[in-house]
Each structure stands twice: as structure tokens, then as C-alpha cells.
Design a protein around this motif. Structure first.
Motif, short mmCIF file in Angstrom:
data_model
loop_
_atom_site.label_atom_id
_atom_site.label_comp_id
_atom_site.label_asym_id
_atom_site.label_seq_id
_atom_site.Cartn_x
_atom_site.Cartn_y
_atom_site.Cartn_z
N ARG A 68 0.83 -1.21 0.00
CA ARG A 68 0.00 0.00 0.00
C ARG A 68 0.86 1.26 0.00
N LYS A 69 1.94 1.22 0.78
CA LYS A 69 2.84 2.38 0.82
C LYS A 69 3.49 2.63 -0.53
N LYS A 70 3.92 1.55 -1.17
CA LYS A 70 4.55 1.68 -2.47
C LYS A 70 3.56 2.17 -3.52
N ALA A 71 2.31 1.66 -3.46
CA ALA A 71 1.28 2.11 -4.40
C ALA A 71 0.97 3.59 -4.21
N ARG A 72 0.97 4.06 -2.95
CA ARG A 72 0.73 5.47 -2.68
C ARG A 72 1.86 6.35 -3.23
N GLN A 73 3.10 5.87 -3.08
CA GLN A 73 4.23 6.62 -3.61
C GLN A 73 4.18 6.70 -5.13
N LEU A 74 3.81 5.60 -5.80
CA LEU A 74 3.69 5.62 -7.25
C LEU A 74 2.59 6.56 -7.71
N ARG A 75 1.50 6.60 -6.96
CA ARG A 75 0.41 7.50 -7.31
C ARG A 75 0.83 8.96 -7.18
N GLU A 76 1.59 9.28 -6.13
CA GLU A 76 2.08 10.65 -5.96
C GLU A 76 3.06 11.03 -7.06
N ARG A 102 3.07 9.89 -10.14
CA ARG A 102 2.30 10.14 -11.35
C ARG A 102 1.65 11.51 -11.31
N GLU A 103 1.15 11.93 -10.14
CA GLU A 103 0.56 13.26 -10.02
C GLU A 103 1.61 14.35 -10.27
N LEU A 104 2.79 14.15 -9.73
CA LEU A 104 3.85 15.14 -9.94
C LEU A 104 4.23 15.21 -11.42
N ASN A 105 4.35 14.06 -12.04
CA ASN A 105 4.69 14.07 -13.46
C ASN A 105 3.63 14.75 -14.30
N ARG A 106 2.38 14.56 -13.96
CA ARG A 106 1.30 15.19 -14.72
C ARG A 106 1.34 16.70 -14.57
N PHE A 107 1.57 17.18 -13.33
CA PHE A 107 1.66 18.63 -13.12
C PHE A 107 2.90 19.22 -13.81
N HIS A 108 4.01 18.52 -13.75
CA HIS A 108 5.23 19.01 -14.40
C HIS A 108 5.04 19.13 -15.90
N ALA A 109 4.33 18.18 -16.50
CA ALA A 109 4.09 18.23 -17.95
C ALA A 109 3.25 19.43 -18.34
N GLY A 110 2.36 19.89 -17.47
CA GLY A 110 1.49 21.03 -17.78
C GLY A 110 2.12 22.37 -17.44
N PRO A 158 9.11 29.10 -12.61
CA PRO A 158 9.93 29.13 -11.38
C PRO A 158 9.25 28.47 -10.19
N HIS A 159 7.93 28.65 -10.10
CA HIS A 159 7.20 28.11 -8.94
C HIS A 159 6.43 26.83 -9.27
N ALA A 160 6.67 26.27 -10.42
CA ALA A 160 5.86 25.11 -10.85
C ALA A 160 6.06 23.90 -9.94
N HIS A 161 7.29 23.61 -9.64
CA HIS A 161 7.55 22.40 -8.84
C HIS A 161 6.93 22.51 -7.46
N ALA A 162 7.07 23.68 -6.83
CA ALA A 162 6.52 23.85 -5.48
C ALA A 162 5.00 23.74 -5.49
N HIS A 163 4.34 24.41 -6.48
CA HIS A 163 2.88 24.34 -6.54
C HIS A 163 2.39 22.93 -6.88
N ALA A 164 3.10 22.27 -7.79
CA ALA A 164 2.67 20.91 -8.17
C ALA A 164 2.78 19.97 -6.99
N HIS A 165 3.88 20.09 -6.23
CA HIS A 165 4.04 19.21 -5.07
C HIS A 165 2.97 19.48 -4.02
N ALA A 166 2.63 20.79 -3.87
CA ALA A 166 1.60 21.15 -2.89
C ALA A 166 0.25 20.60 -3.29
N PHE A 167 -0.09 20.72 -4.59
CA PHE A 167 -1.37 20.19 -5.05
C PHE A 167 -1.41 18.67 -4.98
#
Length: 356
Positions: free
Chosen positions: A251-259, A261-269, A274-283
Motif C-alpha cells: 500500500r505504501k509503495k502504491a501510494r508513492q507511485l500514485r504521488e 504520477r501526479e507530480l509528473n502530470r503537473f510538471h508536464a502542464g 519558477p514556482h511550478a515544482h513547489a505548486h505541483a508538489h503542494a497540489f
């Protein structure tokens, strides 16, 4: 004349006494079993011997014989000076009954003819040793005879065990064999229960000393039963704990993979803002906040909405965002100025004179 008559009556009484059966079974002098065993004499007599199984329950002599022997085998009474004990005399009475019924010695008490007499013939000389003249010194001397061999004993026992209404004879012989192999101490009662001796069920062969102290190395039945159960419980508990941690890790590993994927999706958009990484991680962590500057607000909201409007004093007046391509080739929404309501301009128009 009177003397002759007295002599005649005395002779008649002696003859009468000799013609009347004397009921008795030998036991240790002073034994608590004397009242059961002694009737008119202190010696075992043929008149007290029964040979058939049913006679021990249906006749007085058979019942008396059984009660006397049972009492003696359960007794630990012994007389040290004379080297006698109740157990030894009870076993002697069993031997007396066997030789009388099978070999007719010292006196025949049965006219039953069976093939077992031939099967047991080899034991004759050993069992009849001093049978008519017992004392404290020769009650078990006969055990050392070569004629009393185990193979001959087993053959005789098997024959009587298969003979109807004479199963007791087999057990009488086995009780004698046991005491020859494992002598019962004078201070102990006989280890084989009398109820098993006077039974139609054949006694097992005597191979173990029933009075020997239990060895500390012996196997404890309770431990043998408990060990497999305890091992099973331990294995089940271990498997349960392993399954718990395995599921938790998955379950822990699945949660990490899900996070991720979310980061990768925000980074692609967002690209290289300058603030993209911080906002994406926060969201991605569910802790996002509305950016404070108008540009970031429009960039953050514009990923999910076609139109973004500024908030606050800095972002006021921005309308529909327009796409802007950066040097890296990533499209970033850029707010375009829109129509802004200005009250000061309206007041200025009111003050200008109307030209005719």
C-alpha cells in the motif's frame, strides 16, 4: 467298658473328620486376609480349587478362592522372620490351582480332558516343584527351572485362551510368569490387577517391570500432543505478521507511485515555471494554496479552467488567458488585459461641457 466306648467314638470322629472336605487356602500367618482364606485349616486343599471359569462366580468354593487370592494380591503384608508374604502365597494358590486342574497334581479336581494338557506338558516339572510341601524358602525357587521357558508358556496360554470356559487358566499362568521375571518386593502389592487375572481377556506377555521407577527420559504424552499444536500456532502467528507487513508495504509503495504520477502530470502542464515544482508538489499532497501573485494564480488555475480571472489588486483587470510559447517550447498561459471599469474617467466625462 466305658474306656472302649470312648475309644470307639474318638476313632469314629477322626474318620468322620477325614471324610469331610477341609476348606482352606494358605496365606501368611497374621495376614488381614486370614478371615477370607482360612476355613478349617491353614493349608491349601484341593477341595477349594475351581477349574472352570463359571465356577468362580457360580459356586461357593470358586467364589472363596477368588476372594482369597484377590485379597492376598492387593495386600502388602509380609512376615520377615519366615520370609513369607501375602503376594507369594496368593501366587502359590494360583500355581496349585493350575497344576491340579491341568496335571492332576497334587490331587486331581477335574475330569475335563483337553488338548491343552499336551500343549502344557513341558511346564509340568517346573510348576509341580515342591507343590505339596511349600514353605517360605521354596515359593519361587521353581522359577529357575529350564522347563519354565517362555516359548512353552506362550504355547500353553494360547491353547487355554482358545478353550471355552477355561480362559482363567491362561491368566493364572501369565501371573506366575510375570513374578518369575520381575519379582514383587515383600513390601509391595502385586502390580497386575486381580480383576484382570480373573477375566476372560488374555493378559499380555510380561516384558516390562510394572513397579520400576519412571525414567526421567521417558516421553511425556502431554508434551507430545502440545508441541505440534504450539508449533502450528506459532506458524500461523508468523504468517499473519508477515502478511500484515507485506500488505502495508504494498500500500505504501502504491501510494508513492500514485504521488509520482501526479507530480509528473503537473510538471508536464507547468513546464519550467519558477514556482511550478513547489505548486505541483503542494497540489499533489492536497495542500495547495491559491498563489499570491496574479501570474501564478492564472497559471495554476488555467490548467483546469479555460478562463482565469485575477484576484486582488495586482491581478485585477486580466481577462481570458492567452497561450505564450517560451524558449523551451512549453506553452504557458499569459493573462491579457481586458476591459476595466474606471470610475475616475466617468466623472471626467460628466464635468466636460456639452457642446451644442
Amino acid at each position: 467298658m466305658l474306656g472302649r466306648r470312648t475309644s470307639t467314638w474318638a476313632t469314629a470322629l477322626v474318620l468322620l473328620a477325614q471324610s469331610v472336605p477341609v476348606l482352606s487356602l494358605r496365606i501368611t500367618p497374621g495376614s488381614p486376609c486370614e478371615d477370607v482364606c482360612h476355613k478349617h485349616s491353614s493349608n491349601t486343599t484341593a477341595s477349594e480349587i475351581a477349574c472352570l471359569d463359571r465356577e468362580f462366580t457360580q459356586t461357593e468354593k470358586g467364589s472363596t478362592f477368588q476372594q482369597c487370592v484377590e485379597c492376598g494380591l492387593r495386600s502388602s503384608f509380609h512376615d520377615t522372620p519366615t520370609k513369607q508374604s501375602d503376594v507369594e502365597w496368593s501366587l502359590y494358590n494360583l500355581r496349585y490351582a493350575f497344576t491340579s486342574c491341568v496335571f492332576g497334581t497334587p490331587e486331581s479336581v477335574s475330569n475335563i480332558s483337553t488338548q491343552c494338557t499336551v500343549s502344557c506338558q513341558q511346564l509340568d516339572s517346573a510348576l509341580e516343584f515342591e507343590i505339596a510341601n511349600p514353605d517360605g524358602d521354596n515359593l519361587d525357587t521353581w522359577c529357575g527351572s529350564n522347563a519354565f521357558a517362555d516359548n512353552a508358556i506362550s504355547q500353553c496360554e494360547q491353547c487355554y485362551n482358545m478353550t471355552d470356559n477355561q480362559n482363567y487358566m491362561s491368566n493364572f499362568l501369565e501371573a506366575l510368569r510375570y513374578n518369575c521375571h520381575f519379582r514383587t518386593p515383600p513390601t509391595e502389592s502385586f502390580p497386575i490387577s486381580p480383576a484382570r487375572i480373573f477375566s476372560e481377556s488374555m493378559l499380555p506377555s510380561s516384558t516390562v517391570n510394572l513397579l520400576a521407577p519412571k525414567s526421567g527420559k521417558g516421553v511425556n504424552l502431554a508434551v507430545v500432543i502440545a508441541i505440534p499444536i504450539l508449533a502450528f500456532v506459532i506458524v500461523v502467528c508468523a504468517l499473519t505478521v508477515c502478511c500484515f507487513f507485506f500488505v502495508r508495504h504494498r500500500r505504501k509503495k502504491a501510494r508513492q507511485l500514485r504521488e509520482e504520477r501526479e507530480l509528473n502530470r503537473f510538471h508536464a502542464g507547468w513546464g519550467n515555471h519558477p514556482h511550478a515544482h513547489a505548486h505541483a508538489h503542494a497540489f499533489a499532497q492536497g495542500q495547495g494554496q491559491v498563489p499570491q501573485d496574479g501570474y501564478d494564480a492564472a497559471a495554476a488555475v488555467g490548467m483546469h479552467h479555460p478562463y482565469a480571472y485575477g484576484s486582488g489588486a495586482v491581478g485585477a483587470g486580466y481577462g481570458k488567458p492567452q497561450a505564450h510559447v517560451t524558449e523551451t517550447g512549453v506553452s504557458v498561459p499569459v493573462p491579457v488585459p481586458g476591459t476595466v471599469y474606471a470610475p475616475e474617467k466617468e466623472e471626467k466625462k460628466e464635468k466636460e461641457p456639452v457642446q451644442g
